[in-house]
Design a protein around this motif. Structure first.
Motif, PDB file in Angstrom:
ATOM      1  N   LEU A  78     -13.521 -64.272 -40.226  1.00 11.27           N
ATOM      2  CA  LEU A  78     -14.328 -63.017 -40.632  1.00 11.27           C
ATOM      3  C   LEU A  78     -13.436 -61.846 -40.911  1.00 11.27           C
ATOM      4  N   ILE A  79     -12.181 -62.081 -40.375  1.00  8.89           N
ATOM      5  CA  ILE A  79     -11.103 -60.806 -40.350  1.00  8.89           C
ATOM      6  C   ILE A  79     -10.231 -61.050 -41.784  1.00  8.89           C
ATOM      7  N   ARG A  80      -9.973 -59.894 -42.555  1.00  8.67           N
ATOM      8  CA  ARG A  80      -9.181 -59.895 -43.524  1.00  8.67           C
ATOM      9  C   ARG A  80      -7.817 -59.156 -43.504  1.00  8.67           C
ATOM     10  N   ARG A  81      -6.675 -59.668 -43.538  1.00  2.00           N
ATOM     11  CA  ARG A  81      -5.389 -58.666 -43.659  1.00  2.00           C
ATOM     12  C   ARG A  81      -5.259 -58.027 -44.991  1.00  2.00           C
ATOM     13  N   HIS A  82      -4.979 -56.885 -45.025  1.00  2.77           N
ATOM     14  CA  HIS A  82      -4.937 -56.113 -46.264  1.00  2.77           C
ATOM     15  C   HIS A  82      -3.676 -56.523 -46.979  1.00  2.77           C
ATOM     16  N   GLY A 132      -4.849 -49.932 -32.714  1.00  5.43           N
ATOM     17  CA  GLY A 132      -5.173 -48.452 -32.181  1.00  5.43           C
ATOM     18  C   GLY A 132      -6.043 -47.540 -32.786  1.00  5.43           C
ATOM     19  N   GLY A 133      -6.716 -48.138 -33.964  1.00  3.66           N
ATOM     20  CA  GLY A 133      -7.556 -47.271 -34.612  1.00  3.66           C
ATOM     21  C   GLY A 133      -8.590 -47.966 -35.277  1.00  3.66           C
ATOM     22  N   MET A 134     -10.121 -47.800 -35.289  1.00  2.00           N
ATOM     23  CA  MET A 134     -11.043 -48.514 -35.861  1.00  2.00           C
ATOM     24  C   MET A 134     -11.982 -47.475 -36.525  1.00  2.00           C
ATOM     25  N   ILE A 135     -12.032 -47.762 -37.999  1.00  2.00           N
ATOM     26  CA  ILE A 135     -13.187 -46.597 -38.592  1.00  2.00           C
ATOM     27  C   ILE A 135     -14.237 -47.565 -39.374  1.00  2.00           C
ATOM     28  N   LEU A 136     -15.472 -47.262 -38.857  1.00  4.19           N
ATOM     29  CA  LEU A 136     -16.672 -47.864 -39.610  1.00  4.19           C
ATOM     30  C   LEU A 136     -16.962 -47.081 -41.087  1.00  4.19           C
ATOM     31  N   GLY A 142     -20.482 -50.298 -44.185  1.00  3.31           N
ATOM     32  CA  GLY A 142     -20.335 -51.326 -43.331  1.00  3.31           C
ATOM     33  C   GLY A 142     -19.001 -52.136 -43.153  1.00  3.31           C
ATOM     34  N   GLU A 143     -18.160 -51.517 -44.047  1.00  5.36           N
ATOM     35  CA  GLU A 143     -16.648 -52.055 -43.737  1.00  5.36           C
ATOM     36  C   GLU A 143     -16.224 -51.388 -42.547  1.00  5.36           C
ATOM     37  N   VAL A 144     -15.345 -52.159 -41.774  1.00  7.89           N
ATOM     38  CA  VAL A 144     -14.652 -51.779 -40.539  1.00  7.89           C
ATOM     39  C   VAL A 144     -13.232 -51.850 -40.888  1.00  7.89           C
ATOM     40  N   LYS A 145     -12.518 -50.719 -40.766  1.00  8.40           N
ATOM     41  CA  LYS A 145     -10.939 -50.936 -41.142  1.00  8.40           C
ATOM     42  C   LYS A 145     -10.552 -50.891 -39.644  1.00  8.40           C
ATOM     43  N   ILE A 146      -9.686 -51.770 -39.419  1.00  9.33           N
ATOM     44  CA  ILE A 146      -8.781 -51.994 -37.922  1.00  9.33           C
ATOM     45  C   ILE A 146      -7.502 -51.800 -38.386  1.00  9.33           C
ATOM     46  N   TYR A 147      -6.875 -50.832 -37.643  1.00  4.97           N
ATOM     47  CA  TYR A 147      -5.294 -50.428 -37.808  1.00  4.97           C
ATOM     48  C   TYR A 147      -4.651 -51.001 -36.499  1.00  4.97           C
ATOM     49  N   TYR A 148      -3.404 -51.730 -36.871  1.00  8.44           N
ATOM     50  CA  TYR A 148      -2.940 -52.442 -35.738  1.00  8.44           C
ATOM     51  C   TYR A 148      -1.500 -52.092 -35.902  1.00  8.44           C
ATOM     52  N   GLY A 149      -0.682 -52.029 -34.779  1.00  2.00           N
ATOM     53  CA  GLY A 149       0.657 -52.253 -34.682  1.00  2.00           C
ATOM     54  C   GLY A 149       1.176 -53.775 -34.782  1.00  2.00           C
ATOM     55  N   ALA A 150       2.032 -54.393 -35.717  1.00  2.00           N
ATOM     56  CA  ALA A 150       2.301 -55.533 -35.691  1.00  2.00           C
ATOM     57  C   ALA A 150       4.027 -55.692 -34.943  1.00  2.00           C
ATOM     58  N   ALA A 151       4.126 -56.565 -34.456  1.00  2.00           N
ATOM     59  CA  ALA A 151       5.685 -56.902 -33.669  1.00  2.00           C
ATOM     60  C   ALA A 151       6.275 -55.796 -33.279  1.00  2.00           C
ATOM     61  N   ASP A 152       5.599 -54.626 -32.734  1.00  2.00           N
ATOM     62  CA  ASP A 152       5.852 -53.410 -32.300  1.00  2.00           C
ATOM     63  C   ASP A 152       7.061 -52.745 -33.142  1.00  2.00           C
ATOM     64  N   THR A 153       6.845 -52.997 -34.624  1.00  2.06           N
ATOM     65  CA  THR A 153       7.886 -52.684 -35.583  1.00  2.06           C
ATOM     66  C   THR A 153       6.884 -51.821 -36.695  1.00  2.06           C
ATOM     67  N   VAL A 154       5.821 -52.276 -37.312  1.00  2.00           N
ATOM     68  CA  VAL A 154       5.237 -51.921 -38.627  1.00  2.00           C
ATOM     69  C   VAL A 154       3.764 -51.675 -38.078  1.00  2.00           C
ATOM     70  N   GLU A 155       3.165 -50.682 -38.865  1.00  3.18           N
ATOM     71  CA  GLU A 155       1.488 -50.499 -38.693  1.00  3.18           C
ATOM     72  C   GLU A 155       0.940 -51.133 -40.127  1.00  3.18           C
ATOM     73  N   LEU A 163      -3.260 -53.247 -41.482  1.00  2.00           N
ATOM     74  CA  LEU A 163      -4.737 -52.864 -41.595  1.00  2.00           C
ATOM     75  C   LEU A 163      -5.378 -54.392 -41.895  1.00  2.00           C
ATOM     76  N   ALA A 164      -6.442 -54.243 -41.293  1.00  2.00           N
ATOM     77  CA  ALA A 164      -7.250 -55.620 -41.353  1.00  2.00           C
ATOM     78  C   ALA A 164      -8.852 -55.151 -41.541  1.00  2.00           C
ATOM     79  N   THR A 165      -9.537 -55.769 -42.063  1.00  2.00           N
ATOM     80  CA  THR A 165     -10.963 -55.289 -42.414  1.00  2.00           C
ATOM     81  C   THR A 165     -11.952 -56.445 -42.101  1.00  2.00           C
ATOM     82  N   ALA A 166     -13.201 -56.028 -41.756  1.00  2.00           N
ATOM     83  CA  ALA A 166     -14.268 -57.060 -41.676  1.00  2.00           C
ATOM     84  C   ALA A 166     -15.503 -56.145 -41.912  1.00  2.00           C
ATOM     85  N   HIS A 167     -16.655 -57.003 -41.847  1.00  4.88           N
ATOM     86  CA  HIS A 167     -18.080 -56.155 -42.012  1.00  4.88           C
ATOM     87  C   HIS A 167     -18.495 -56.005 -40.483  1.00  4.88           C
ATOM     88  N   VAL A 168     -19.120 -55.053 -40.354  1.00  2.00           N
ATOM     89  CA  VAL A 168     -19.776 -54.571 -39.143  1.00  2.00           C
ATOM     90  C   VAL A 168     -20.592 -55.629 -38.708  1.00  2.00           C
TER      91      VAL A 168
END
Length: 336
Positions: free
Chosen positions: A17-21, A298-302, A306-319, A321-326
């Motif tokens: 269900l999740i899509r990496r940007h 670290g961040g989630m925006i609805l 209905g799109e949910v934006k999920i912001y996440y740190g990857a490999a403790d190195t970069v930031e 974004l992944a998305t899914a529908h609520v």
């Protein structure tokens, strides 16, 4: 078995269900106008008509794979009109350093009543504390409270529930859990964001099938008509991983889970995905990082559609974004 004498988890995959940007990473050190090395674990909100990201800076050299002392860590800021393309501010906006405080890091942002509140971790000379600050302009921050040690990964709900503010948090229960990492997610209430109590265990590590080490809160919850949707981080340990990133030894894997809490009683879990929402798979998550195989939302925006934006740190190195529908995320939590 791992170091905690619990079974090895094995291979994990992200939910379909999740899509990496495709723009990932959406922010990295090369796009910050001062010489930081690691840009990750950001808090993200919509505030003042635009997207705002406060991210963690760790200084050093990406090329030499070296870091400066931990007391140099601070927080930077970036702005975006679409939540995808980010422009970093000219200088860091938040730093804690004095005779007691070593550093502040891992910001989590929540807008409550038109003001932006920031939870953060604080390394001190007497233990790790959790802090809450408030800002209206991201230039000045008023610190409202600091927890006793050892507490971190605190996130605030975006509104009062039954008359009180509510937060998720992760204490370090070293003695009562056998001296191991068996850290869990707790929930607490406050009348004023300063004094906290009515604490209860919300989710224990042994309740998460894809964790054998520890869990804790991740991005602050978002409100849906079915309940509070919130992510959590889950960690599994495998001694065979050995060196996996810059560090001499890194045996852990961080994944992201998701659960749904009751709107009126968030101490009640309505449902939880039995497998990770996000597991490390993309190249920027599994290779070339400070700590590979790490995902930390670290961040989630609805959004209104209905799109949910999920912001996440990857490999403790970069930031990233992944998305899914609520609706899909809610069904995932409820096992439908």
């Amino acid at each position: 078995m791992n170091d905690n004498n619990t079974p090895i988890i094995g291979a994990l995959a992200s939910s379909p269900l999740i899509r990496r940007h495709p723009a990932n990473p959406v922010l990295d050190a090369a796009r910050v106008p001062y010489p930081t090395a690691l840009v990750f674990n950001a808090g993200v909100v919509k505030f003042g008509g635009r997207y705002v990201m406060v991210f963690r800076n760790d200084y050093g050299s990406l090329e030499k794979q070296t870091l400066e002392p931990s007391h140099t860590t601070d927080l930077g800021i970036a702005f975006s009109e679409d939540g995808i393309h980010w422009t970093a501010g000219p200088k860091p906006v938040f730093k804690l350093k004095d005779e007691e405080f070593v550093r502040g890091y891992d910001p989590r942002l929540t807008v409550i009543g038109g003001r932006c509140y920031m939870c953060f971790a604080v390394d001190t000379r007497h233990g790790i504390r959790g802090g809450i600050a408030v800002t209206d302009d991201f230039e000045s921050f008023e610190i409202l409270s600091l927890s006793t040690p050892d507490l971190r990964n605190m996130v605030l709900f975006p509104e009062k529930i039954n008359g009180n503010y509510v937060r998720l948090e992760r204490p370090f229960t070293v003695y009562s859990r056998g001296g191991l990492d068996r850290f869990d997610t707790w929930i607490a209430e406050s009348p004023d964001l300063v004094y906290w109590g009515r604490s209860d265990l919300l989710l224990a590590v042994e309740q998460v099938p894809f964790a054998n080490d520890k869990i804790g809160p991740a991005a602050p919850p978002v409100k849906t008509d079915k309940g509070w949707l919130t992510t959590f981080h889950a960690v599994d340990l495998d001694p065979a991983r050995g060196k996996n990133g810059w560090e001499p030894s890194w045996k852990k894997r961080y994944t992201a889970g998701i659960m749904l809490l009751d709107l009126h009683n968030p101490k009640k879990i309505l449902g939880m995905s039995a497998s990770p929402l996000l597991a490390p798979e993309a190249p920027y998550e599994v290779d070339g990082g400070f700590r590979n195989d790490v995902i930390f939302p670290g961040g989630m925006i609805l959004e209104d559609d209905g799109e949910v934006k999920i912001y996440y740190g990857a490999a403790d190195t970069v930031e990233c974004l992944a998305t899914a529908h609520v609706d899909d995320l809610i069904r995932l939590c409820l096992g439908q």
